[in-house]
Scaffold this active site. Structure first.
Site, PDB file in Angstrom:
ATOM      1  N   CYS A 119      38.996  45.609  47.802  1.00 61.38           N
ATOM      2  CA  CYS A 119      38.272  44.884  46.604  1.00 61.38           C
ATOM      3  C   CYS A 119      37.734  43.747  46.730  1.00 61.38           C
ATOM      4  O   CYS A 119      37.477  43.023  46.956  1.00 61.38           O
ATOM      5  CB  CYS A 119      39.817  44.419  46.410  1.00 61.38           C
ATOM      6  SG  CYS A 119      40.764  45.767  44.857  1.00 61.38           S
ATOM      7  N   HIS A 244      38.643  37.688  43.896  1.00 63.45           N
ATOM      8  CA  HIS A 244      38.533  39.298  43.822  1.00 63.45           C
ATOM      9  C   HIS A 244      39.526  38.999  41.867  1.00 63.45           C
ATOM     10  O   HIS A 244      40.175  38.376  41.776  1.00 63.45           O
ATOM     11  CB  HIS A 244      39.451  39.723  44.628  1.00 63.45           C
ATOM     12  CG  HIS A 244      39.756  40.867  43.931  1.00 63.45           C
ATOM     13  ND1 HIS A 244      39.309  41.748  42.849  1.00 63.45           N
ATOM     14  CD2 HIS A 244      40.733  41.837  43.699  1.00 63.45           C
ATOM     15  CE1 HIS A 244      39.887  43.120  42.843  1.00 63.45           C
ATOM     16  NE2 HIS A 244      41.019  42.843  42.883  1.00 63.45           N
ATOM     17  N   ASN A 274      41.055  44.567  36.578  1.00 63.50           N
ATOM     18  CA  ASN A 274      40.124  44.494  38.044  1.00 63.50           C
ATOM     19  C   ASN A 274      38.903  45.560  38.277  1.00 63.50           C
ATOM     20  O   ASN A 274      40.475  47.094  38.350  1.00 63.50           O
ATOM     21  CB  ASN A 274      41.679  44.173  38.356  1.00 63.50           C
ATOM     22  CG  ASN A 274      41.974  44.989  39.829  1.00 63.50           C
ATOM     23  OD1 ASN A 274      40.767  44.759  40.382  1.00 63.50           O
ATOM     24  ND2 ASN A 274      42.535  44.048  39.935  1.00 63.50           N
TER      25      ASN A 274
HETATM   26  O1  UT7 Z   1      43.132  44.993  43.428  1.00 63.88           O
HETATM   27  C1  UT7 Z   1      44.234  44.962  44.479  1.00 63.88           C
HETATM   28  C2  UT7 Z   1      44.735  43.785  44.979  1.00 63.88           C
HETATM   29  N1  UT7 Z   1      46.248  44.361  43.804  1.00 63.88           N
HETATM   30  C3  UT7 Z   1      47.060  42.574  43.793  1.00 63.88           C
HETATM   31  O2  UT7 Z   1      46.287  41.271  43.481  1.00 63.88           O
HETATM   32  C4  UT7 Z   1      48.281  43.245  42.493  1.00 63.88           C
HETATM   33  C5  UT7 Z   1      48.940  42.495  43.347  1.00 63.88           C
HETATM   34  N2  UT7 Z   1      50.813  42.046  42.571  1.00 63.88           N
HETATM   35  C6  UT7 Z   1      50.423  41.844  40.746  1.00 63.88           C
HETATM   36  O3  UT7 Z   1      49.537  41.208  40.776  1.00 63.88           O
HETATM   37  C7  UT7 Z   1      51.300  42.577  39.929  1.00 63.88           C
HETATM   38  O4  UT7 Z   1      52.575  43.165  40.944  1.00 63.88           O
HETATM   39  C8  UT7 Z   1      51.297  43.276  39.150  1.00 63.88           C
HETATM   40  C9  UT7 Z   1      51.117  43.226  38.460  1.00 63.88           C
HETATM   41  C10 UT7 Z   1      51.298  44.630  39.842  1.00 63.88           C
HETATM   42  C11 UT7 Z   1      52.543  43.175  38.619  1.00 63.88           C
HETATM   43  O5  UT7 Z   1      53.653  42.284  37.687  1.00 63.88           O
HETATM   44  P1  UT7 Z   1      54.967  41.664  38.263  1.00 63.88           P
HETATM   45  O6  UT7 Z   1      54.823  40.223  37.743  1.00 63.88           O
HETATM   46  O7  UT7 Z   1      54.995  41.700  39.867  1.00 63.88           O
HETATM   47  O8  UT7 Z   1      56.001  43.341  37.569  1.00 63.88           O
HETATM   48  P2  UT7 Z   1      57.134  44.012  38.655  1.00 63.88           P
HETATM   49  O9  UT7 Z   1      56.465  44.904  38.560  1.00 63.88           O
HETATM   50  O10 UT7 Z   1      58.022  43.041  39.465  1.00 63.88           O
HETATM   51  O11 UT7 Z   1      57.733  44.271  37.580  1.00 63.88           O
HETATM   52  C12 UT7 Z   1      58.788  44.271  36.126  1.00 63.88           C
HETATM   53  C13 UT7 Z   1      59.101  44.895  35.093  1.00 63.88           C
HETATM   54  C14 UT7 Z   1      59.816  45.858  35.725  1.00 63.88           C
HETATM   55  O12 UT7 Z   1      60.789  46.276  34.210  1.00 63.88           O
HETATM   56  P3  UT7 Z   1      62.107  45.490  35.434  1.00 63.88           P
HETATM   57  O13 UT7 Z   1      62.467  46.036  35.987  1.00 63.88           O
HETATM   58  O14 UT7 Z   1      62.480  43.907  35.873  1.00 63.88           O
HETATM   59  O15 UT7 Z   1      63.410  45.863  34.165  1.00 63.88           O
HETATM   60  C15 UT7 Z   1      59.009  47.158  35.086  1.00 63.88           C
HETATM   61  O16 UT7 Z   1      59.498  48.214  35.410  1.00 63.88           O
HETATM   62  O17 UT7 Z   1      57.819  44.600  34.182  1.00 63.88           O
HETATM   63  C16 UT7 Z   1      58.005  46.266  34.220  1.00 63.88           C
HETATM   64  N3  UT7 Z   1      56.812  46.989  33.972  1.00 63.88           N
HETATM   65  C17 UT7 Z   1      56.278  46.623  33.043  1.00 63.88           C
HETATM   66  N4  UT7 Z   1      57.059  46.624  31.637  1.00 63.88           N
HETATM   67  C18 UT7 Z   1      55.310  46.314  30.810  1.00 63.88           C
HETATM   68  C19 UT7 Z   1      56.065  47.178  34.860  1.00 63.88           C
HETATM   69  N5  UT7 Z   1      54.769  47.671  34.214  1.00 63.88           N
HETATM   70  C20 UT7 Z   1      54.994  46.729  32.941  1.00 63.88           C
HETATM   71  C21 UT7 Z   1      53.933  47.084  31.457  1.00 63.88           C
HETATM   72  N6  UT7 Z   1      54.495  46.860  30.495  1.00 63.88           N
HETATM   73  N7  UT7 Z   1      52.823  47.677  32.269  1.00 63.88           N
END
Ligand code: UT7
Length: 318
Positions: A119, A244, A274
């Site tokens: 990215c 980005h 993204n």
């Molecule tokens: O482009 C390359 C560089 N990449 C980045 O910069 C990405 C950086 N990271 C992020 O943007 C975020 O970490 C994500 C968008 C990938 C994820 O967001 P988050 O706030 O870190 O969520 P999480 O992975 O901690 O998940 C929180 C909860 C989990 O459920 P529990 O375990 O709390 O019950 C996940 O299972 O949200 C759940 N979850 C979803 N729920 C509904 C994960 N994905 C989804 C979804 N819809 N699509």
């Protein structure tokens, strides 16, 4: 040995972009996986994204975006002597995309190579193009970021499928009496290289979201500030901040720490998702097209992603 006449500076002469026609909304995704519009908008910031059909490749999108940038520059293909494509989602390892794109645009025998800094790739490619022009290795460079993430995402994995998308953005770089591309600040954190990976051709893209999120929101604002400092630009002088388009929360966290309240912040992720190396030129080209930024203003770019790699520079908006 003789060094050719070198240009005092390089600048972006024109931009262009392309997005596939097919729009996929959050509600569309919610029909096939356990997710919902509220979660995606609040945690990632995406409302809708573009997904290319089976027959549309990284090279196809790059050619269209590159052709638009070339047309907007007023140059002809003969004026271009170097093509660089930033991408990490090619279907095959060889041939590279740059040679294919150059040929399709009628550019005669250009230097042609691809850059994979994920990215951050567009900012790496732009810095390389600027150095080539200033050093006399190229007169005009076509720089393209083009990605088809949809081919590398598991469409049943809600942790990645809701984020990534397809598209392309391009810039034509040429000589300039006054520098229009500031010094790049680039680097990497290879200790976190496993945080975003496609392990092999039988696997989909894997991301440790929280690891990358923490890194992006704590380690990158100093890079943004350093890119301004090296260009001799105070953040209060920026017209635009174009990071980005990884996650709206990351974009807004870095923007707050940058302290450029007057700058327009690129929020292209809302409608484009993204698109990795394509996201910065795609966002800036679309902002220019909508009249949200003015030609001649200063924009700070900041790419970051797998590697983990990062790069940023101040540029004059064409
Ligand atoms: O482009 C390359 C560089 N990449 C980045 O910069 C990405 C950086 N990271 C992020 O943007 C975020 O970490 C994500 C968008 C990938 C994820 O967001 P988050 O706030 O870190 O969520 P999480 O992975 O901690 O998940 C929180 C909860 C989990 O459920 P529990 O375990 O709390 O019950 C996940 O299972 O949200 C759940 N979850 C979803 N729920 C509904 C994960 N994905 C989804 C979804 N819809 N699509």
């Amino acid at each position: 040995m003789r060094i050719p006449d070198i240009a005092p500076g390089a600048k972006v002469l024109a931009l262009g972009h392309y997005q596939p026609a097919n729009i996929v909304t959050n509600d569309d995704l919610a029909k096939t996986m356990d997710t919902n519009d509220e979660w995606i908008q609040s945690r990632v910031g995406v409302k809708e994204r573009r997904v290319a059909p089976d027959g549309e490749s990284v090279e196809d999108m790059a050619t269209i975006a590159g052709g638009k940038a070339l047309a907007a520059s007023g140059l002809s293909p003969e004026d271009v002597d170097l093509v660089i494509v930033a991408t990490c989602t090619l279907e095959t390892q060889i041939p590279n995309a740059a040679a294919v794109v150059g040929h399709r645009l009628g550019i005669k025998a250009p230097g042609a190579f691809d850059v994979n800094a994920a990215c951050a790739g567009f900012c790496y490619a732009l810095a390389t193009a600027s150095a080539a022009v200033r050093g006399g290795s190229a007169r005009h460079v076509l720089v393209v970021g083009s990605e088809k993430l949809s081919s590398w995402v598991d469409w049943t994995d809600r942790s990645t499928a809701v984020i990534f998308a397809d598209g392309a953005g391009a810039a034509v770089v040429g000589p300039s009496d006054v520098p229009g591309i500031g010094p790049v600040v680039w680097g990497s954190s290879g200790d976190k290289s496993e945080a975003i990976a496609i392990k092999d051709r039988d696997n989909y893209l894997y991301q440790e979201g929280q690891t990358v999120f923490r890194w992006a929101t704590t380690a990158l604002h100093p890079v943004a500030l350093e890119a301004c400092a090296r260009a001799g630009v105070d953040p209060s002088e920026l017209s635009a901040f174009v990071p980005h388009q990884a996650n709206l929360r990351i974009i807004e966290a870095i923007a707050r720490k940058l302290g450029a309240e007057q700058a327009v912040i690129a929020r292209d992720i809302v409608h484009a998702g993204n698109t990795s190396a394509a996201s910065i030129p795609l966002a800036l080209s679309r902002m220019l097209e909508r009249g949200e930024v003015r030609s001649g203003g200063l924009a700070l770019t900041l790419g970051f992603g797998a590697g983990l790699t990062y790069a940023g520079q101040v540029i004059e908006i064409p």
